[in-house]
Design an enzyme around this catalytic site. Structure first.
Site, PDB file in Angstrom:
ATOM      1  N   LYS A 153      -3.496 -10.253   7.730  1.00  0.00           N
ATOM      2  CA  LYS A 153      -5.010 -10.324   8.130  1.00  0.00           C
ATOM      3  C   LYS A 153      -5.565 -11.483   6.944  1.00  0.00           C
ATOM      4  O   LYS A 153      -5.960 -12.751   7.206  1.00  0.00           O
ATOM      5  CB  LYS A 153      -5.984  -9.514   8.086  1.00  0.00           C
ATOM      6  N   ILE A 154      -5.392 -10.828   5.526  1.00  0.00           N
ATOM      7  CA  ILE A 154      -5.898 -11.613   4.451  1.00  0.00           C
ATOM      8  C   ILE A 154      -5.194 -12.825   4.142  1.00  0.00           C
ATOM      9  O   ILE A 154      -5.670 -14.147   4.208  1.00  0.00           O
ATOM     10  CB  ILE A 154      -6.058 -10.904   3.165  1.00  0.00           C
ATOM     11  N   ARG A 233      -2.496  -5.799  -4.839  1.00  0.00           N
ATOM     12  CA  ARG A 233      -2.773  -4.589  -5.697  1.00  0.00           C
ATOM     13  C   ARG A 233      -1.806  -4.955  -6.845  1.00  0.00           C
ATOM     14  O   ARG A 233      -0.743  -5.555  -6.917  1.00  0.00           O
ATOM     15  CB  ARG A 233      -2.051  -3.317  -4.939  1.00  0.00           C
ATOM     16  N   ASP A 257      -7.179 -10.333  -9.443  1.00  0.00           N
ATOM     17  CA  ASP A 257      -8.405  -9.426  -8.997  1.00  0.00           C
ATOM     18  C   ASP A 257      -7.998  -8.080  -9.079  1.00  0.00           C
ATOM     19  O   ASP A 257      -8.881  -7.100  -8.885  1.00  0.00           O
ATOM     20  CB  ASP A 257      -8.812  -9.779  -7.664  1.00  0.00           C
ATOM     21  N   GLU A 262      -5.413  -0.441 -13.587  1.00  0.00           N
ATOM     22  CA  GLU A 262      -6.750  -0.590 -13.352  1.00  0.00           C
ATOM     23  C   GLU A 262      -7.533   0.729 -13.156  1.00  0.00           C
ATOM     24  O   GLU A 262      -8.860   0.531 -13.341  1.00  0.00           O
ATOM     25  CB  GLU A 262      -7.293  -1.524 -12.110  1.00  0.00           C
ATOM     26  N   HIS A 294     -11.537  -6.187  -9.467  1.00  0.00           N
ATOM     27  CA  HIS A 294     -11.224  -5.781  -8.100  1.00  0.00           C
ATOM     28  C   HIS A 294     -12.601  -5.872  -7.448  1.00  0.00           C
ATOM     29  O   HIS A 294     -13.059  -5.083  -6.542  1.00  0.00           O
ATOM     30  CB  HIS A 294     -10.698  -4.071  -8.065  1.00  0.00           C
TER      31      HIS A 294
END
Ligand code: NAD
Length: 328
Positions: A153-154, A233, A257, A262, A294
């Site tokens: 999708k992304i 990720r 991102d 993280e 993020h």
């Protein structure tokens, strides 16, 4: 039905409260789910978790002991949840598989343009009333080869935007997206994508197969000056190897991102503490590394959809309807 919400933030609380049309009893904590905070879920039926929460086996055990029957994730990614453990205890888990692929893809493009056209540097110079352009030269994205790893999708939305820029598109995926032909995206091996791309976007999930998918060997195949964008990720690339290839000057730039370590860093205010994570400090020291905490998903549209789906999942379970977003 009582729902306990971990890792609530100022940006998502209003959306969740508004989407709670059934008036479920909601409990909130800003704290992340971990061994110290798991007891807060006692007396609730459902926990609503964020990507920064710990859903490992030992925590799921404790949630089960606390009487939790359902876990609804306020994220698409579910790499932080031990699904098999939850299944073995009869806990149902659902995610928000699609909230706005546009939010994440557009953020990736924004980062690319900000880094390439040196907008941060430009802003800093303008603030100092220094209008010289000598340090601000970028390149045309038009005509460049863009490699997309994970064309779901992304990745597909990212590919469509890059198609609009006039780029040549290469894709690597374990399942080909049938819509790719329409925008001229050509599938290839990971090796060819790495060798030929000027810009690479990571858009696959993090799992056993994709952990450190981009490691030492893969970095060595890249063209000189390649830009990497990671909105997937942190663990999809090996940060130590990334730093090595930033230091030797092979990478043109990196937009992150997400970051491998993280957890506990992103989403929190560390202004009054000393960050001791050497890897992060090193990353931050490179002029050609752009980091956001993020935030790729952070649009009104995405937050609304996440909140609505959170309650749709719970409603499906209550009404014993097949929950379409159930993961196990
Ligand atoms: P998706 O499931 O629609 O697409 C993922 C694609 O990756 C699929 O086409 C799949 O076949 C492919 N893939 C799986 N394993 C692969 C492998 N070994 N090699 C190559 N490709 C592989 O998911 P999506 O909605 O596009 O989201 C992708 C990822 O983006 C999520 O898993 C999540 O980790 C991340 N994400 C990040 C943010 C953010 O704010 N930064 C927000 C949402 C999602």
């Amino acid at each position: 039905m009582k729902v306990f919400v971990y890792s609530i933030h100022g940006f998502d609380k209003p959306f969740l409260e508004k989407a709670n049309k059934e008036n479920f009893i909601l409990g909130f904590t800003e704290k992340a789910l971990n061994l110290e905070t798991v007891s807060l879920s006692k007396g609730y039926d459902v926990v609503a978790l964020f990507s920064s929460d710990d859903g490992s086996a030992k925590i799921i055990d404790k949630l089960h002991q606390n009487g939790i029957k359902y876990i609804t994730l306020r994220s698409a990614g579910f790499d932080h949840i031990d699904l098999l453990k939850a299944k073995s205890l009869g806990i149902k888990v659902a995610n928000v598989p699609e909230y706005s692929p546009y939010s994440i893809a557009e953020h990736g493009v924004a980062m690319l343009m900000m880094l390439n056209r040196k907008l941060l540097e430009s802003q800093r110079l303008i603030e100092k009333q220094d209008f010289r352009l000598d340090t601000l030269v970028g390149f045309d994205v038009h005509g460049k080869t863009v490699g997309i790893i994970g064309t779901g999708k992304i990745g597909f939305v990212f590919a469509k935007i890059m198609n609009g820029f006039g780029c040549n598109l290469l894709g690597y995926d374990i399942t080909e997206n049938p819509k790719s032909e329409k925008i001229g995206l050509k599938y290839t091996s990971l090796e060819t994508l790495l060798r030929k791309s000027d810009i690479i976007s990571l858009n696959c999930p993090l799992n056993h197969e994709t952990h450190h998918l981009i490691d030492e060997t893969e970095f060595s195949l890249l063209k000189h000056g390649t830009i990497i964008i990671n909105t997937a990720r942190g663990g999809v690339l090996n940060t130590n190897a990334l730093i090595k290839y930033l230091e030797n000057g092979k990478l043109g730039g990196v937009c992150l991102d997400v970051y491998e370590k993280e957890k506990g860093l992103f989403f929190f205010d560390h202004r009054n503490s000393v960050i001791k994570d050497e890897l992060f400090l090193k990353l931050r020291s490179f002029k050609n590394v752009l980091i956001t905490g993020h935030q790729a998903f952070l649009t009104n549209e995405a937050l609304l959809r996440i909140a609505e789906t959170t309650f749709e999942n719970i409603n499906d379970w209550i009404q014993c309807i097949d929950c379409k977003n159930e993961l196990i």
